[in-house]
Design a protein around this motif. Structure first.
Motif, PDB file in Angstrom:
ATOM      1  N   SER A 263       0.821  -1.215   0.000  1.00 37.31           N
ATOM      2  CA  SER A 263       0.000   0.000   0.000  1.00 37.31           C
ATOM      3  C   SER A 263       0.850   1.258   0.000  1.00 37.31           C
ATOM      4  CB  SER A 263      -0.933   0.000   1.206  1.00 37.31           C
ATOM      5  OG  SER A 263      -0.201  -0.080   2.423  1.00 37.31           O
ATOM      6  N   GLN A 264       2.042   1.176   0.590  1.00 38.20           N
ATOM      7  CA  GLN A 264       2.921   2.351   0.627  1.00 38.20           C
ATOM      8  C   GLN A 264       3.294   2.800  -0.789  1.00 38.20           C
ATOM      9  OE1 GLN A 264       3.184  -0.325   2.541  1.00 38.20           O
ATOM     10  NE2 GLN A 264       3.467   0.292   4.672  1.00 38.20           N
ATOM     11  N   MET A 265       3.629   1.834  -1.648  1.00 36.14           N
ATOM     12  CA  MET A 265       3.967   2.179  -3.028  1.00 36.14           C
ATOM     13  C   MET A 265       2.732   2.618  -3.805  1.00 36.14           C
ATOM     14  SD  MET A 265       6.315   2.562  -5.341  1.00 36.14           S
ATOM     15  CE  MET A 265       7.784   1.704  -4.720  1.00 36.14           C
ATOM     16  N   LYS A 266       1.619   1.918  -3.584  1.00 34.06           N
ATOM     17  CA  LYS A 266       0.383   2.277  -4.294  1.00 34.06           C
ATOM     18  C   LYS A 266      -0.056   3.682  -3.936  1.00 34.06           C
ATOM     19  CE  LYS A 266      -3.208   1.239  -6.907  1.00 34.06           C
ATOM     20  NZ  LYS A 266      -4.063   2.420  -6.755  1.00 34.06           N
ATOM     21  N   GLN A 267       0.067   4.048  -2.669  1.00 34.85           N
ATOM     22  CA  GLN A 267      -0.337   5.392  -2.259  1.00 34.85           C
ATOM     23  C   GLN A 267       0.495   6.444  -2.979  1.00 34.85           C
ATOM     24  OE1 GLN A 267       1.257   7.920  -0.349  1.00 34.85           O
ATOM     25  NE2 GLN A 267      -0.569   9.201  -0.229  1.00 34.85           N
ATOM     26  N   PHE A 268       1.804   6.194  -3.093  1.00 33.13           N
ATOM     27  CA  PHE A 268       2.636   7.160  -3.794  1.00 33.13           C
ATOM     28  C   PHE A 268       2.244   7.242  -5.267  1.00 33.13           C
ATOM     29  CE2 PHE A 268       6.355   7.843  -6.558  1.00 33.13           C
ATOM     30  CZ  PHE A 268       6.527   9.199  -6.300  1.00 33.13           C
ATOM     31  N   LEU A 269       2.050   6.104  -5.909  1.00 32.77           N
ATOM     32  CA  LEU A 269       1.684   6.117  -7.320  1.00 32.77           C
ATOM     33  C   LEU A 269       0.357   6.840  -7.539  1.00 32.77           C
ATOM     34  CD1 LEU A 269       2.716   2.518  -8.457  1.00 32.77           C
ATOM     35  CD2 LEU A 269       3.963   4.652  -8.795  1.00 32.77           C
ATOM     36  N   ASP A 270      -0.532   6.743  -6.559  1.00 35.98           N
ATOM     37  CA  ASP A 270      -1.826   7.411  -6.679  1.00 35.98           C
ATOM     38  C   ASP A 270      -1.709   8.930  -6.634  1.00 35.98           C
ATOM     39  OD1 ASP A 270      -3.179   5.053  -6.966  1.00 35.98           O
ATOM     40  OD2 ASP A 270      -3.884   4.953  -4.886  1.00 35.98           O
ATOM     41  N   THR A 271      -0.552   9.449  -6.236  1.00 39.74           N
ATOM     42  CA  THR A 271      -0.356  10.906  -6.208  1.00 39.74           C
ATOM     43  C   THR A 271       0.216  11.442  -7.510  1.00 39.74           C
ATOM     44  OG1 THR A 271       1.923  10.867  -5.339  1.00 39.74           O
ATOM     45  CG2 THR A 271       0.126  10.751  -3.726  1.00 39.74           C
ATOM     46  N   THR A 272       0.436  10.567  -8.481  1.00 38.03           N
ATOM     47  CA  THR A 272       1.107  10.994  -9.714  1.00 38.03           C
ATOM     48  C   THR A 272       0.135  11.466 -10.793  1.00 38.03           C
ATOM     49  OG1 THR A 272       1.136   8.742 -10.680  1.00 38.03           O
ATOM     50  CG2 THR A 272       3.008   9.390  -9.274  1.00 38.03           C
ATOM     51  N   GLY A 273      -1.140  11.595 -10.447  1.00 39.75           N
ATOM     52  CA  GLY A 273      -2.145  11.965 -11.444  1.00 39.75           C
ATOM     53  C   GLY A 273      -1.851  13.270 -12.161  1.00 39.75           C
ATOM     54  N   GLY A 274      -1.351  14.263 -11.417  1.00 38.20           N
ATOM     55  CA  GLY A 274      -1.051  15.552 -12.043  1.00 38.20           C
ATOM     56  C   GLY A 274       0.037  15.438 -13.090  1.00 38.20           C
TER      57      GLY A 274
END
Length: 221
Positions: free
Chosen positions: A110-121
């Motif tokens: 989840s730690q990696m997924k959470q970071f990837l989820d912030t890359t939308g911009g």
């Protein structure tokens, strides 16, 4: 010419040439230190290929009480306290990215997924297109979701428009490391030690990633 010679050709020779002007971000998550070690070996391999490298970790989401209750986890967090946390700027800076994470039920932590989820911009503005990416992982047994974890990371990369540089069977070291063509993976025993010898495979994967990134950079000039 034998089968292995036909399969591998001169790929390993080509990838030992020094590259130039390739910037690589190695982004990892690790509880016990395995994926941190994989990240450091990737850094070594990429630097041998002439790349500029950053090793960064994703932010920890687990409560401090959970970390304190696990001596190995606590010791690793303390040992790597000076490793910088990844920023979105690191993705924009990088020409190539290598991810290293343990498996969680055949998926990324989840730690990696959470970071990837912030890359939308960055994704929306096309800042992640043509990044050259590759991934590595670990599990407590050879069939504990290693391949699925790497593929779960690549799913996000396809949405980015990134270029996946999987190791495939481009060098014999892949077989010695367990033969995972999607990315180097390692089995970790109950004692916390790696079972397969994957150092050479990790370094090969890093050099290959840097090589492909150089091709892409040259093609865009």
């Amino acid at each position: 010419m034998g089968f292995l010679s036909k399969l591998f050709g001169n790929s390993s020779i080509k990838e030992t040439k020094a590259m130039s002007n390739v910037k690589l971000a190695v982004i990892y998550y690790s509880m016990g230190g395995t994926n941190y070690q994989l990240a450091k070996w990737a850094e070594e391999g990429a630097k041998e290929a002439g790349a500029e490298v950053k090793v960064v970790k994703v932010p920890e989401l687990a409560p401090q009480s959970a970390i304190e209750g696990n001596p190995v986890w606590k010791a690793h967090v303390e040992a790597t306290k000076d490793v910088p946390e990844v920023k979105l700027d690191d993705l924009e800076w990088a020409d190539a990215i290598i991810f290293s994470v343990p498996t969680r039920f055949g998926n990324m932590p989840s730690q990696m997924k959470q970071f990837l989820d912030t890359t939308g911009g960055l994704w929306f503005n096309g800042k992640l297109v043509n990044k050259v990416v590759s991934a590595m992982t670990s599990a407590q047994n050879p069939h504990g979701g290693q391949e699925a974890t790497i593929l779960s990371l690549y799913t996000t990369m396809y949405h980015w428009g990134a270029i996946v540089a999987a190791p495939g069977y481009t060098d014999p070291v892949t077989f010695g490391a367990g033969g995972n063509p999607y990315g180097t993976s390692v089995t970790v025993g109950q004692d916390g030690k790696m079972i397969e010898d994957v150092q050479a495979a990790v370094k090969h994967q890093a050099k290959r990633t840097v090589t492909v990134a150089e091709w892409v950079k040259k093609g865009n000039q």
